[in-house]
Write a protein that holds these residues in place. Structure first.
Motif, short mmCIF file in Angstrom:
data_model
loop_
_atom_site.label_atom_id
_atom_site.label_comp_id
_atom_site.label_asym_id
_atom_site.label_seq_id
_atom_site.Cartn_x
_atom_site.Cartn_y
_atom_site.Cartn_z
N ARG A 166 11.75 -15.99 -27.77
CA ARG A 166 11.16 -17.26 -28.21
C ARG A 166 10.97 -18.24 -27.04
NH1 ARG A 166 9.22 -21.02 -28.38
NH2 ARG A 166 8.58 -22.48 -29.98
N VAL A 167 11.84 -18.12 -26.04
CA VAL A 167 11.68 -18.96 -24.85
C VAL A 167 10.67 -18.32 -23.89
CG1 VAL A 167 12.86 -19.94 -22.83
CG2 VAL A 167 13.99 -19.94 -25.07
N ALA A 168 10.78 -17.00 -23.72
CA ALA A 168 9.94 -16.29 -22.74
C ALA A 168 8.46 -16.43 -23.07
CB ALA A 168 10.34 -14.82 -22.71
N GLU A 170 6.85 -18.86 -23.94
CA GLU A 170 6.29 -20.12 -23.44
C GLU A 170 5.77 -19.99 -22.01
OE1 GLU A 170 8.75 -23.63 -24.40
OE2 GLU A 170 9.70 -22.46 -25.98
N LEU A 171 6.23 -18.96 -21.28
CA LEU A 171 5.72 -18.71 -19.93
C LEU A 171 4.24 -18.33 -19.96
CD1 LEU A 171 8.49 -16.52 -18.30
CD2 LEU A 171 7.98 -18.90 -17.79
N PHE A 172 3.80 -17.76 -21.08
CA PHE A 172 2.40 -17.36 -21.21
C PHE A 172 1.58 -18.48 -21.86
CE2 PHE A 172 5.16 -13.66 -21.45
CZ PHE A 172 4.65 -12.89 -20.40
N VAL A 173 2.10 -18.97 -22.98
CA VAL A 173 1.36 -19.94 -23.78
C VAL A 173 1.36 -21.33 -23.13
CG1 VAL A 173 1.43 -21.12 -26.01
CG2 VAL A 173 1.88 -18.67 -25.90
N GLY A 174 2.48 -21.70 -22.49
CA GLY A 174 2.61 -23.04 -21.91
C GLY A 174 1.59 -23.32 -20.82
N PRO A 175 1.54 -22.51 -19.77
CA PRO A 175 0.58 -22.77 -18.69
C PRO A 175 -0.87 -22.74 -19.17
CG PRO A 175 2.29 -21.29 -17.92
CD PRO A 175 2.48 -21.45 -19.40
N GLU B 170 2.48 -23.74 -12.28
CA GLU B 170 2.21 -23.94 -13.70
C GLU B 170 3.21 -23.22 -14.59
OE1 GLU B 170 -2.04 -23.60 -14.74
OE2 GLU B 170 -2.53 -23.91 -12.64
N GLY B 174 3.93 -26.02 -16.95
CA GLY B 174 3.21 -25.73 -18.20
C GLY B 174 4.11 -25.65 -19.42
N PRO B 175 5.12 -24.78 -19.39
CA PRO B 175 5.98 -24.67 -20.57
C PRO B 175 6.71 -25.98 -20.91
CG PRO B 175 6.24 -22.74 -19.18
CD PRO B 175 5.38 -23.72 -18.41
N HIS B 178 4.15 -28.29 -22.50
CA HIS B 178 3.80 -27.75 -23.81
C HIS B 178 4.87 -28.10 -24.84
CE1 HIS B 178 3.45 -24.35 -26.76
NE2 HIS B 178 2.17 -24.57 -26.60
N TYR B 198 13.65 -17.64 -15.64
CA TYR B 198 12.59 -16.75 -16.11
C TYR B 198 11.41 -16.74 -15.15
CZ TYR B 198 14.77 -16.29 -20.77
OH TYR B 198 15.60 -16.02 -21.82
N ILE B 203 10.34 -11.68 -16.65
CA ILE B 203 11.08 -11.23 -17.82
C ILE B 203 11.08 -9.71 -17.94
CG2 ILE B 203 10.60 -13.38 -19.05
CD1 ILE B 203 8.58 -11.70 -20.76
#
Lengths: 207, 207
Positions: A166-168, A170-175, B170, B174-175, B178, B198, B203
């Motif tokens: 659930r945290v990891a 955010e590395l994709f979606v956040g940026p 980012e 980014g995260p 977000h 992370y 990951i």
């Protein structure tokens, strides 16, 4: 109007008319919020543009925020019909994430989604109640698809067992969201690919 | 009023009065935009709250967006005086990034910053012109500090040489943004620490 009998028992004709009105209301709501923003969108304006009475809208939704949210969820559900009920799982995590992020890039760059998505996201940023509904009804279900794919990758030994999916995610979606919302740099497939590589393998030198 | 001589030659008294007005205008602008949002903030409202004439504002700024942006930059510059002209470089990249991200978490959770930051960010999301100025004047200079720290880490052999620092930063910013903007989950020091781990190490499982 036929819709007044909706609660009791519908004829095929009234159902068709209701569906047509609902469609017209959603289209009008999305077009309007994209054009004038959330604050200046009104139930009156949506009704006028949809060619329905204001009372037709209030019969189905308690507020402008409720119509807009449903219209937006309907738009997002339409996009998801292209096969996004789950993230792809070909066994190659990096390739699957690239596929998903590239599709997200295309969607965020599509004018049909861009204006209403920006308008609703911006309103959620300043209105915690609308924001919470947006997150609960739209965003978290989407994020859960990422979490599920990352859990499957953990089971397959492709993601470290100590990582919290659930945290990891955010590395994709956040940026991606950051770049899109704030328009810092172009949102491209090349960027999506680069992001997947960085997030999976980190940026630190390895011994 | 003394300010009318500002362009020609100022006495110490008129400079002090101008500075006092500027301060009052910035404080009023930030308080107002935090309370009622960007759309309902007006130059008249700022002037009334600051106790100055509307013309005093128009003498210095062409529009409400210009005042708000300067007020916000002034607020951000005040925060940066706590030593953020460069990111810390103790030689321990992970520790330095944790320090910076924890400080960012504290700032984003601080009510003095939260309301105006949300209001301006939300407006930039839907207004590309304001958004571009926000990014150019405030965000990119901040991001450049991250890029510089990551370049130093590359020189020290702590970040892989093939990584693009402007993209890599980012993963941190980014995260965090977000999570804060969309209020998906609590923004805590523990999260900042987890994110650094992370992003630095990825990951994916390692062979």
């Amino acid at each position: 109007m036929a819709e007044t009998t909706a609660a009791s028992g519908r004829t095929p004709d009234s159902t068709r008319r209701s569906e047509r009105s609902r469609r017209a209301i959603f289209d009008a709501a999305l077009a309007l919020v994209g054009e004038v923003g959330f604050a200046r969108t009104t139930v009156e304006g949506i009704a006028a543009r949809a060619g329905v009475g204001k009372q037709t809208i209030y019969r189905w939704w308690p507020s402008k925020a409720a119509v807009l949210l449903d219209a937006y969820l309907d738009l997002a559900a339409g996009a998801a019909e292209d096969g996004e009920a789950a993230l792809p799982d070909t066994g190659d995590l990096a390739a699957d994430l690239r596929t998903v992020l590239r599709a997200t890039v295309d969607e965020l760059n599509d004018p049909r989604y861009e204006a209403p998505t920006r308008a609703l996201t911006a309103e959620g940023v300043v209105d915690p109640v609308l924001g919470a509904r947006f997150v609960e009804r739209l965003l978290e279900p989407q994020l859960e698809l990422y979490a599920r794919r990352l859990r499957a990758a953990q089971d397959a030994g492709d993601v470290r067992p100590d990582v919290d999916p659930r945290v990891a995610l955010e590395l994709f979606v956040g940026p991606l969201t950051h770049r899109w919302l704030l328009r810092t740099r172009p949102l491209t497939h090349a960027y999506a690919d680069e992001l997947v590589g960085y997030a999976l393998h980190g940026i630190a030198a390895r011994p």
